[in-house]
Motif scaffolding. Structure first.
Motif, mmCIF file in Angstrom:
data_model
loop_
_atom_site.group_PDB
_atom_site.id
_atom_site.type_symbol
_atom_site.label_atom_id
_atom_site.label_comp_id
_atom_site.label_asym_id
_atom_site.label_seq_id
_atom_site.Cartn_x
_atom_site.Cartn_y
_atom_site.Cartn_z
ATOM 1 N N LEU A 122 0.822 -1.219 0.000
ATOM 2 C CA LEU A 122 0.000 0.000 0.000
ATOM 3 C C LEU A 122 0.853 1.265 0.000
ATOM 4 N N ALA A 123 2.174 1.124 0.155
ATOM 5 C CA ALA A 123 3.137 2.235 0.030
ATOM 6 C C ALA A 123 2.829 3.363 1.013
ATOM 7 N N PHE A 124 3.236 3.164 2.262
ATOM 8 C CA PHE A 124 3.028 4.209 3.272
ATOM 9 C C PHE A 124 3.910 5.416 2.977
ATOM 10 N N ASP A 125 3.313 6.599 3.065
ATOM 11 C CA ASP A 125 4.026 7.849 2.812
ATOM 12 C C ASP A 125 4.254 8.576 4.140
ATOM 13 N N PRO A 126 5.507 8.625 4.643
ATOM 14 C CA PRO A 126 5.778 9.271 5.934
ATOM 15 C C PRO A 126 5.407 10.756 5.964
ATOM 16 N N LYS A 127 5.398 11.413 4.804
ATOM 17 C CA LYS A 127 5.072 12.845 4.770
ATOM 18 C C LYS A 127 3.617 13.097 5.124
ATOM 19 N N THR A 128 2.728 12.261 4.572
ATOM 20 C CA THR A 128 1.294 12.445 4.839
ATOM 21 C C THR A 128 0.801 11.530 5.960
ATOM 22 N N MET A 129 1.682 10.560 6.388
ATOM 23 C CA MET A 129 1.324 9.554 7.391
ATOM 24 C C MET A 129 0.104 8.743 6.948
ATOM 25 N N GLN A 130 0.004 8.499 5.640
ATOM 26 C CA GLN A 130 -1.080 7.691 5.086
ATOM 27 C C GLN A 130 -0.542 6.779 3.987
ATOM 28 N N PHE A 131 -1.340 5.763 3.630
ATOM 29 C CA PHE A 131 -0.976 4.914 2.501
ATOM 30 C C PHE A 131 -1.249 5.649 1.189
#
Length: 743
Positions: free
Chosen positions: A420-429
């Motif tokens: 699902l590729a978690f994005d640390p910048k948005t703290m969402q998948f």
């Protein structure tokens, strides 16, 4: 000052006169971070030998110069000790003290070698130079600008952290988590804690409600205040989710708040709690609604995130079921005939039905125990989808489960988090309902491990045109997180389910497989004593008591298994029902570390959070860390302990991850782990202690899950009474979840 609990019953003779001593801490023998209880060795200017000091220290390390107030006492086992009543840190008074102080790991960027160089250059002015003129550190040979910047920042941060420590100390709480609090809140740490100390229990991993409540009452928040009760209500719901529940019946919630928030001089008013639940429901802090089935006469209470996720997951799944797929069934059957003939294989009736359903179902559940052909069936379904021209994605909840899925299919498989590729910048998948995965078909293995939130994140990222195969063993333990998604999907009756029940001939030769099925049927397994090693792959070591069991396990890994050509470091995993007790993970990890990874001459070790870490130690990640992309249950091995840079490096599969000291509470030793944490993994050899001291946790699916983690050999350790108790207790349905009803 009362004698510390550690000394109760050990006969201590003490003097009555109070004295003052001052010296340098030479080494810390023992330090319990939760209570601060410490045993250390100190060098006094007037004494030739080191003296032992005992007391409660929120923070202590080698090299500190301390002025202590207390009294001398004679411990009949350990000799003369100085019992500390009060301690005050002073600046080191000697060059040797300065070296030890700076080289103790207190300041990131300065280790023993660098400390020696700095002190040799600046002498007794060293601390003033670091604090006021850090740029002068460039005068010391071998210190680059990058390290000077690191030292200056660490010194300032350490001063700020000390302010937080002093603040927390003043409010009767251990300062174990001061660094994490400061790291999370920064300069606003004291303000945040003062405004709402209960937020600590939510924001800081490892700080619970009790600690937060201690701070709150010290800050003057009344024990019967609505603010405290509301925090307690949310805390009880959070604790319930840790036990797998998505909600609690209101009567249960009120009972637990009344019981757990009561103080000796201040009972909790149940009517006030009930009124507050109504107010919190009105304001949206809680969601309350009529219950289902046996709870139909009750009100059930959710934390909002749990309610909305459960509703959204049910709605999304229902949408999939309503989307039909048109296929040429005759063509599918012809393909199956051709494929099995070409491969020289034969599908059972159950397996063939699963493959046929996979061609025409939006969603299909494939379940069954060990040796029943789930792997074989999954591989055939993947081959069918590939022949149909579908793009296929494979996923599993854990790294080890994904690795196994890749091995059995010959295709790449990812963890759900990485898929699902978690994005640390948005703290969402990155993949979600607005940006779905580009796949026509998806296999999700070890589905019993999917909790409510991960299942929702996954399902909403799947295109409504795609097909999904959920594979899992319904008889294993449910997920560590809230919900029991696989069981709810089956119970709902909305998705087609194929349960494989026939044990294949080759698998039936394994006592691990046949005993797992016996346990699942409520029957006692056929156990072979460890004296007959070659007779079975499922052995039993009788031990009437947990202490003897712990000794027996130590003997198994140190002598018995190596004598049969088994490398205990690489091949053996101890799986315990719980963390506490002689046969729990904490005690077993201490024992096993000494056997499997003792401190080598010239080696380094680091003590944090009550356990010691060494290079070569097996460790487990305790919490999802999206920044580092390591997740709860991931196993790794420590490759580096850098005391100078305060860095620990851990290898997880093919990837190395860096931790600084502040985040080491996320890691724990993993020579022994809980059975719950072992889900989705397989190990060559598994040792499972089963004792009555863990009575409340013993259950059929616990022992079944533990046993089925073993690939080559399983050894049960304990009395037959405990094993029988586990087999006869069925607790896997005792979770509050309404997903099946919503479907």
């Amino acid at each position: 000052m009362s004698v510390p609990q550690e000394d109760v019953g050990k006969r201590v003779v003490q003097t009555n006169s109070t004295e003052h001593i001052q010296g340098i801490v030479e080494r810390v023998t023992y330090h319990a971070e939760d209570s601060g209880y410490t045993v250390a060795r100190m060098k006094l200017p007037s004494a030739r030998d080191l003296v032992t000091i005992v007391g409660s220290f929120p923070e202590i390390h080698a090299g500190q110069t301390l002025r202590l107030t207390g009294y001398w006492r004679e411990h009949l086992k350990y000799g003369q000790q100085f019992q500390v009543v009060h301690a005050q840190e002073t600046k080191p008074a000697t060059l040797t003290g300065l070296e030890k102080y700076l080289g103790s790991g207190l300041i990131k960027g300065i280790g023993p070698v660098t400390a020696k160089r700095i002190v040799a250059h600046f002498g007794m002015d060293t601390l003033d130079v670091i604090e006021q003129h850090s740029e002068r550190l460039s005068e010391v040979p071998g210190i680059a600008q990058k390290r000077i910047t690191m030292i200056a920042q660490a010194w300032q941060a350490q001063k700020a952290i000390k302010e937080v420590m002093i603040f927390l100390q003043g409010h009767k709480v251990s300062t174990t988590y001061a660094v994490k609090i400061f790291k999370h809140y920064g300069d606003s740490a004291i303000d945040k804690v003062s405004q709402n100390p209960y937020q600590l229990a939510t924001d800081i991993y490892g700080i619970g409600f009790i600690t937060a409540d201690t701070i709150a009452r010290s800050l003057g928040i009344a024990p019967d205040s609505s603010f405290r009760y509301q925090a307690g209500i949310l805390h009880i719901l959070q604790q319930a989710s840790d036990d797998g529940h998505c909600f609690l019946p209101q009567t249960t919630l009120v009972e637990q708040v009344v019981e757990r928030l009561a103080l000796p001089d201040c009972p909790v008013d149940a009517d006030k709690v009930t009124s507050l639940i109504a107010e919190m429901t009105e304001s949206g802090q809680l969601i309350s609604q009529p219950g289902y089935d046996e709870l139909a006469e009750q009100t059930i209470c959710y934390a909002p995130a749990f309610y909305h996720t459960e509703v959204a997951l049910a709605k999304r799944l229902a949408g999939f079921v309503q989307e039909p797929i048109e296929v040429d069934e005759q063509r599918v059957r012809r393909w199956i005939d051709g494929y099995t003939q070409k491969k020289g294989i034969q599908l059972s009736e159950e397996q063939r039905r699963a493959v046929e359903l996979a061609a025409s179902s939006r969603m299909l559940i494939l379940t069954g125990g060990p040796g029943c052909g789930k792997t074989f069936t999954t591989r055939t379904i993947v081959a069918l989808w590939k022949a149909m021209g579908k793009s296929i994605v494979l996923a599993a909840p854990t790294g080890r489960a994904a690795q196994r899925l890749a091995e059995m299919t010959g295709r790449e498989a990812k963890t759900v988090h990485r898929l699902l590729a978690f994005d640390p910048k948005t703290m969402q998948f990155r993949y979600n309902e607005h940006n779905p995965l580009e796949a026509d078909a998806l296999v999700v293995d070890e589905t019993s491990m999917l909790d409510l939130f991960l299942a929702h994140s996954l399902v909403k990222a799947i295109s409504t045109r795609a097909q999904v195969l959920f594979v899992g063993d319904i008889d294993q333990l449910p997920s560590v997180g809230p919900g029991m998604v696989l069981r709810d999907l089956i119970t709902s009756g909305r998705l087609p389910v194929v349960r494989l029940t026939s044990i294949f001939r080759q698998a039936a030769e394994s006592h691990i497989v046949t005993n797992a099925h016996r346990i699942n049927a409520g029957q006692f397994p056929h156990l072979t004593p460890t004296t007959k090693f070659a007779s079975s792959d499922c052995l039993w070591l009788e031990a009437p008591e947990p202490e003897l069991g712990a000794e027996g396990i130590s003997h198994l890994v140190s002598h018995y298994l190596p004598a049969h050509g088994i490398d205990a470091v690489r091949q053996v995993q101890v799986l315990c029902p719980a963390t506490r007790g002689e046969a729990g993970t904490r005690n077993m990890n201490t024992r096993l570390q000494q056997i499997l990874n003792p401190l080598k001459p010239g080696g380094v070790e680091l003590t944090r959070g009550g356990h010691t870490l060494r290079v070569g130690d097996r460790v487990i990640q305790q919490v999802n860390d999206y920044q580092r992309e390591v997740f709860n249950g991931d196993l790794g091995t420590i490759t580096t302990l850098n005391l100078e840079d305060q860095e620990v490096r851990v290898r997880f599969a093919e990837r190395e991850v860096s931790y600084d000291y502040a985040d080491l509470s996320e890691l724990s030793l993993a020579w022994a782990i809980t059975i719950h944490k072992s889900q989705g993994s397989e190990y060559p050899i598994v040792i499972i202690p089963i004792f009555m001291q863990h009575y409340m946790l013993l259950s059929r699916n616990l022992i079944y899950t533990g046993l089925t983690r073993a690939k080559k050999l399983a050894i049960l350790v304990g009395p037959t009474k405990a094993i029988a108790t586990a087999i006869h207790r069925v607790t896997d349905r005792e979770r509050y979840t309404a997903l099946a009803n919503r479907l």
